[in-house]
Design an enzyme around this catalytic site. Sequence first.
Site, PDB file in Angstrom:
ATOM      1  CB  CYS A 196      -0.901  -0.032   1.226  1.00 20.86           C
ATOM      2  SG  CYS A 196      -2.313   1.038   1.054  1.00 20.86           S
ATOM      3  CB  CYS A 212      -3.621   2.164  -2.247  1.00 21.79           C
ATOM      4  SG  CYS A 212      -2.293   0.966  -2.346  1.00 21.79           S
ATOM      5  CB  CYS A 221       4.284  -5.292  -7.192  1.00 22.66           C
ATOM      6  SG  CYS A 221       3.501  -5.251  -5.602  1.00 22.66           S
TER       7      CYS A 221
END
Length: 139
Positions: free
Chosen positions: A13, A87, A91
């Site tokens: 996040c 959010c 990655c």
Amino acid sequence: MSSNPLPSVLFVCVHNAGRSQMAAAWLSHLAGDRVEVRSAGSNPGDQVNPAAVEAMREVGIDISAETPKILTVDAVKESDICITMGCGDTCPVFPGKRYLDWQLEDPAGRGIEAVRPIRDEIKKLVEGLIEEIAAEKRA
């Protein structure tokens, strides 16, 4: 899977201060030493959200000593499952990893009453994840 015999999960996040911290705490609490747990964010906050700390304390889990951590490529490489928290954080993508995005409200700047349902939703998602991991191990 990584060289580690335990499945590893990374919760991501942006600020690593609320949702990802609660998710990591739930997974550690519910799965114990059956899963390796990490959390991180691309722009970590100064501290874990006090409302998240309080919400977890209400269910007997202490995350007051946790600190937001920076998301690194190595953390992703070392994880089997990477879970973002709705959010918008992303990655780095590596083959052979599982990527999930859990759509969760942001608890930032909200009071304990608003954080409790987010905490409870995360618990349900984590319980489902534990079931999936257990099923994969049996397969």
